[in-house]
Design a protein around this motif. Structure first.
Motif, PDB file in Angstrom:
ATOM      1  N   UNK A  82       6.148  25.805  22.637  1.00 58.90           N
ATOM      2  CA  UNK A  82       7.264  26.251  21.819  1.00 58.90           C
ATOM      3  C   UNK A  82       8.565  25.534  22.171  1.00 58.90           C
ATOM      4  N   UNK A  83       8.587  24.762  23.219  1.00 54.70           N
ATOM      5  CA  UNK A  83       9.786  24.053  23.634  1.00 54.70           C
ATOM      6  C   UNK A  83       9.914  22.754  22.844  1.00 54.70           C
ATOM      7  N   UNK A  84      10.953  22.660  22.010  1.00 51.40           N
ATOM      8  CA  UNK A  84      11.145  21.461  21.185  1.00 51.40           C
ATOM      9  C   UNK A  84      11.373  20.231  22.046  1.00 51.40           C
ATOM     10  N   UNK A  85      12.060  20.394  23.165  1.00 50.87           N
ATOM     11  CA  UNK A  85      12.299  19.257  24.054  1.00 50.87           C
ATOM     12  C   UNK A  85      10.977  18.719  24.599  1.00 50.87           C
ATOM     13  N   UNK A  86      10.071  19.602  24.933  1.00 53.13           N
ATOM     14  CA  UNK A  86       8.760  19.186  25.438  1.00 53.13           C
ATOM     15  C   UNK A  86       7.949  18.491  24.350  1.00 53.13           C
ATOM     16  N   UNK A  87       8.025  19.008  23.133  1.00 52.85           N
ATOM     17  CA  UNK A  87       7.300  18.400  22.023  1.00 52.85           C
ATOM     18  C   UNK A  87       7.826  16.997  21.736  1.00 52.85           C
ATOM     19  N   UNK A  88       9.142  16.832  21.745  1.00 56.23           N
ATOM     20  CA  UNK A  88       9.743  15.521  21.499  1.00 56.23           C
ATOM     21  C   UNK A  88       9.349  14.548  22.613  1.00 56.23           C
ATOM     22  N   UNK A  89       9.374  14.996  23.850  1.00 52.93           N
ATOM     23  CA  UNK A  89       8.987  14.133  24.976  1.00 52.93           C
ATOM     24  C   UNK A  89       7.524  13.730  24.857  1.00 52.93           C
ATOM     25  N   UNK A  90       6.670  14.666  24.473  1.00 52.48           N
ATOM     26  CA  UNK A  90       5.250  14.380  24.282  1.00 52.48           C
ATOM     27  C   UNK A  90       5.052  13.307  23.215  1.00 52.48           C
ATOM     28  N   UNK A  91       5.719  13.482  22.064  1.00 51.06           N
ATOM     29  CA  UNK A  91       5.579  12.521  20.968  1.00 51.06           C
ATOM     30  C   UNK A  91       6.154  11.154  21.329  1.00 51.06           C
ATOM     31  N   UNK A  92       7.292  11.143  22.011  1.00 55.73           N
ATOM     32  CA  UNK A  92       7.897   9.878  22.428  1.00 55.73           C
ATOM     33  C   UNK A  92       6.945   9.101  23.332  1.00 55.73           C
ATOM     34  N   UNK A  93       6.353   9.782  24.288  1.00 56.87           N
ATOM     35  CA  UNK A  93       5.423   9.127  25.210  1.00 56.87           C
ATOM     36  C   UNK A  93       4.175   8.655  24.466  1.00 56.87           C
ATOM     37  N   UNK A  94       3.652   9.489  23.587  1.00 57.63           N
ATOM     38  CA  UNK A  94       2.440   9.146  22.853  1.00 57.63           C
ATOM     39  C   UNK A  94       2.656   7.980  21.906  1.00 57.63           C
ATOM     40  N   UNK A  95       3.735   8.009  21.144  1.00 57.83           N
ATOM     41  CA  UNK A  95       4.004   6.952  20.173  1.00 57.83           C
ATOM     42  C   UNK A  95       4.357   5.641  20.866  1.00 57.83           C
ATOM     43  N   UNK A  96       5.079   5.733  21.963  1.00 61.51           N
ATOM     44  CA  UNK A  96       5.480   4.528  22.686  1.00 61.51           C
ATOM     45  C   UNK A  96       4.328   3.749  23.296  1.00 61.51           C
ATOM     46  N   UNK A  97       3.182   4.389  23.427  1.00 64.55           N
ATOM     47  CA  UNK A  97       2.045   3.721  24.052  1.00 64.55           C
ATOM     48  C   UNK A  97       1.020   3.196  23.050  1.00 64.55           C
ATOM     49  N   UNK A  98       1.278   3.353  21.759  1.00 67.02           N
ATOM     50  CA  UNK A  98       0.303   2.944  20.742  1.00 67.02           C
ATOM     51  C   UNK A  98       0.462   1.468  20.388  1.00 67.02           C
ATOM     52  N   UNK A  99      -0.663   0.786  20.394  1.00 70.09           N
ATOM     53  CA  UNK A  99      -0.734  -0.618  19.969  1.00 70.09           C
ATOM     54  C   UNK A  99      -1.969  -0.787  19.111  1.00 70.09           C
ATOM     55  N   UNK A 100      -1.955  -1.790  18.257  1.00 70.36           N
ATOM     56  CA  UNK A 100      -3.116  -2.066  17.433  1.00 70.36           C
ATOM     57  C   UNK A 100      -3.057  -3.461  16.853  1.00 70.36           C
ATOM     58  N   UNK A 101      -4.197  -3.923  16.391  1.00 73.35           N
ATOM     59  CA  UNK A 101      -4.300  -5.263  15.811  1.00 73.35           C
ATOM     60  C   UNK A 101      -3.624  -5.334  14.439  1.00 73.35           C
TER      61      UNK A 101
END
Length: 52
Positions: free
Chosen positions: A11-30
């Motif tokens: 329920x913590x928006x700050x935690x959700x944003x941190x989770x998404x930032x970390x997840x999106x920042x690590x995505x790579x693809x061809x």
């Protein structure tokens, strides 16, 4: 603890944003299709049992 190390209250928006930032920042693809496929799976394991 989830696959990306997110282990705080969902329920913590700050935690959700941190989770998404970390997840999106690590995505790579061809190509955009590979990136989109990976983006579509963000949080699947983290939120599959979540019930408000």
């Amino acid at each position: 603890m989830g696959t990306l190390g997110w282990n705080r209250k969902p329920t913590s928006i700050e935690c959700a944003v941190a989770f998404l930032h970390k997840a999106i920042g690590s995505i790579e693809g061809a190509d955009w299709h590979e990136v989109a496929d990976k983006l579509s799976r963000i949080g699947a394991g983290e939120f599959e049992d979540y019930k408000p």
